[in-house]
Design an enzyme around this catalytic site. Structure first.
Site, PDB file in Angstrom:
ATOM      1  N   HIS A 150       9.021 -26.319   0.949  1.00 16.77           N
ATOM      2  CA  HIS A 150       8.467 -27.458   0.218  1.00 16.77           C
ATOM      3  C   HIS A 150       7.365 -27.032  -0.742  1.00 16.77           C
ATOM      4  CE1 HIS A 150      10.729 -30.407   2.610  1.00 16.77           C
ATOM      5  NE2 HIS A 150      10.675 -29.441   3.521  1.00 16.77           N
TER       6      HIS A 150
ATOM      7  N   GLU B 281       0.815  -1.224   0.000  1.00 18.36           N
ATOM      8  CA  GLU B 281       0.000   0.000   0.000  1.00 18.36           C
ATOM      9  C   GLU B 281       0.842   1.265   0.000  1.00 18.36           C
ATOM     10  OE1 GLU B 281      -4.149  -1.128   2.075  1.00 18.36           O
ATOM     11  OE2 GLU B 281      -3.206   0.618   2.959  1.00 18.36           O
TER      12      GLU B 281
ATOM     13  N   LYS C 185     -13.221   1.542  -1.886  1.00 22.84           N
ATOM     14  CA  LYS C 185     -14.162   1.861  -0.804  1.00 22.84           C
ATOM     15  C   LYS C 185     -15.355   2.640  -1.372  1.00 22.84           C
ATOM     16  CE  LYS C 185     -11.050   1.964   3.220  1.00 22.84           C
ATOM     17  NZ  LYS C 185     -10.590   2.663   4.409  1.00 22.84           N
TER      18      LYS C 185
END
Ligand code: PA5
Length: 464
Positions: A321, A292, A434
């Site tokens: 792994h 951000e 938003k």
């Protein structure tokens, strides 16, 4: 004291093709580095850099937090945090580091403080399953939103307040909710005033992802019984190190600079890989800070630059792994940050069992030795293959070290932003989302955005 080993970023270790000639580069970029440092230093604690002062918070606030949280710590069964992004990740990462690894599964007697739930998503399954676990009659809810307007958090608040009112009545329900938000701003603050909730105020110049050492984190840390003074002391001492003008003495400035050199040489991915389960959420915290703060379209002069480096989470040894193959042999586009703990404070010996022809090389060692050997082996494999990596080393996992680590990561991000000449503290991309959510849900005043969204037509042809 937190230390950083960055040998595996250098020309001496990685070779000419992949390594950085640190001393030469630092000389060449002297003025770039000095300017970046000065621009942060000269505005220390000002505007959106108010977070830099958090470790120096006055004793009164700490006492206030302690006396408010002590009865909750001693009496509540559960403590639930509702928040998202910067209002959740710092709490999650510090809490997971410092509490028992199976905290919520321990008996109340063994826990010594409430169970913790950090709820940073609104998946209805997750929300409803929370209600199945939490003892609503004995739980407290910390609703954290700096803006006081984030849809996810407001929705969680409405759901829980409604439930508490129905269960306990309005008067008692109010006592169970804590609001952490900006004083005088946003819908939630207004509601808090109207209803009489306990409110903790977040400073104007403390952005979400830089807020963990403010009341955003400290209230929960108080409930969990953490040593807030040590946390802040660690952060304070690291902050001082990060304001030393000599780059060779300043861990955040040096690593910020080397990361920027790496970005410039095409390393577009920053892998963060703790070798401690308790610290795995620090990788989430880092990812948010990095993503951000640094992912920006414009520089400070308004030129389009599309800056940023994609953060990637990994966990040692688990991801050896799954992802290490890619890191060792895939594209030369990554810098790996290892996070190592010197002393876990516990150890488990790997036993030898009579009559078993297996694992002789393991028996007699500890799980700690194995974890360490695997990390060293991974560092070696990366380095041998010319892959840039460095190691952030914590002496142990305690409040002081975590405080140092948080301050280092935030300061490093801020120096990278300054070196890239971008605004570290805004997040227009997040705000777009938003606003679009408000529009989509029919919030008043967002008609234009809704019309814009409706213009994008989906064609059946492109749906399989
Ligand atoms: O770092 C940030 O500013 C964001 O990640 C915010 O923390 C996040 O969007 C939540 O915002 P708020 O605390 O206003 O609800």
């Amino acid at each position: 004291m937190l230390k950083i080993d960055y040998n595996n970023m250098t020309i001496q270790t990685l070779g000419k093709k992949n390594g950085i000639d640190v001393d030469k580069s630092v000389k060449i970029d002297k003025s770039l580095i000095e300017n970046a440092f000065q621009s942060v230093h000269s505005t220390r604690g000002q505007g959106m850099q108010e977070w830099m002062d958090l470790p120096y918070v006055n004793a009164d606030l700490i006492e206030q937090i302690k006396s408010f949280t002590a009865p909750i710590k001693d009496s509540a069964s559960d403590f639930v945090v509702f928040g998202i992004g910067g209002s959740a990740l710092g709490i999650q990462s510090v809490a997971t580091g410092l509490i028992h690894q199976r905290h919520n599964s321990l008996s109340a007697k063994d826990r010594k403080c409430p169970r913790l739930f950090v709820e940073d998503n609104i998946d209805p399954n997750r929300f409803l399953s929370l209600l199945d676990c939490v003892d609503i009659d004995n739980a407290y809810f910390n609703v954290i939103t700096k803006s006081g307007e984030t849809s996810e958090t407001l929705a969680q608040f409405l759901c829980i307040y409604d439930l508490l009112i129905k269960r306990l009545g309005r008067h008692k329900a109010v006592q169970r909710i804590i609001i952490t938000t900006t004083i005088g701003k946003g819908s939630l603050y207004k509601v808090a005033m109207q209803e009489g909730f306990k409110v903790f105020g977040i400073g104007q110049g403390v952005g979400g992802r830089f807020s963990v050492l403010s009341v955003v984190g400290l209230v929960t840390f108080g409930v969990l019984g953490f040593d807030i003074n040590q946390l802040l002391l660690g952060a304070r001492q690291m902050t001082e190190r990060c304001f030393l003008p000599d780059i060779y003495q300043n861990p955040a400035l040096m690593m910020a600079y080397l990361q920027v050199c790496s970005i410039k040489s095409g390393k577009n991915i920053s892998v963060f890989m703790p070798y401690a389960d308790g610290l795995k959420f620090i990788a989430d915290f880092y990812s948010q800070l990095w993503g951000e703060s640094l992912g920006k379209k414009f520089d400070m002069q308004g030129n389009e630059i599309y800056a940023g480096q994609t953060p990637m989470r990994a966990l040692g040894v688990t991801d050896q792994h799954s992802q290490i193959q890619l890191f060792v042999e895939g594209p030369f586009d990554k810098v790996v940050t290892f996070l190592t703990v010197k002393d876990f404070g516990v150890s488990k010996e790997i036993p030898k069992i009579e009559g078993l022809q297996m694992g002789d090389f393991l028996s007699g060692h500890t799980l700690n030795d194995l974890l360490d050997a695997e990390r060293i082996a991974t560092e070696w494999a990366l380095t041998k293959n010319g892959r840039a990596n460095f190691n952030v080393i914590l002496p142990k996992i305690d409040e002081y070290s975590i405080g140092e680590l948080l301050a280092y990561l935030m300061m490093q991000t801020c120096f990278v932003g300054s070196l890239l000449n971008i605004n570290t503290y805004d997040q227009p991309g997040v705000e777009h989302g938003k606003i679009a959510t408000f529009a989509r849900l029919g919030r008043q005043g967002y008609d234009r955005q809704l019309r814009e969204m409706e213009q994008i037509k989906k064609m059946d042809k492109y749906t399989i």
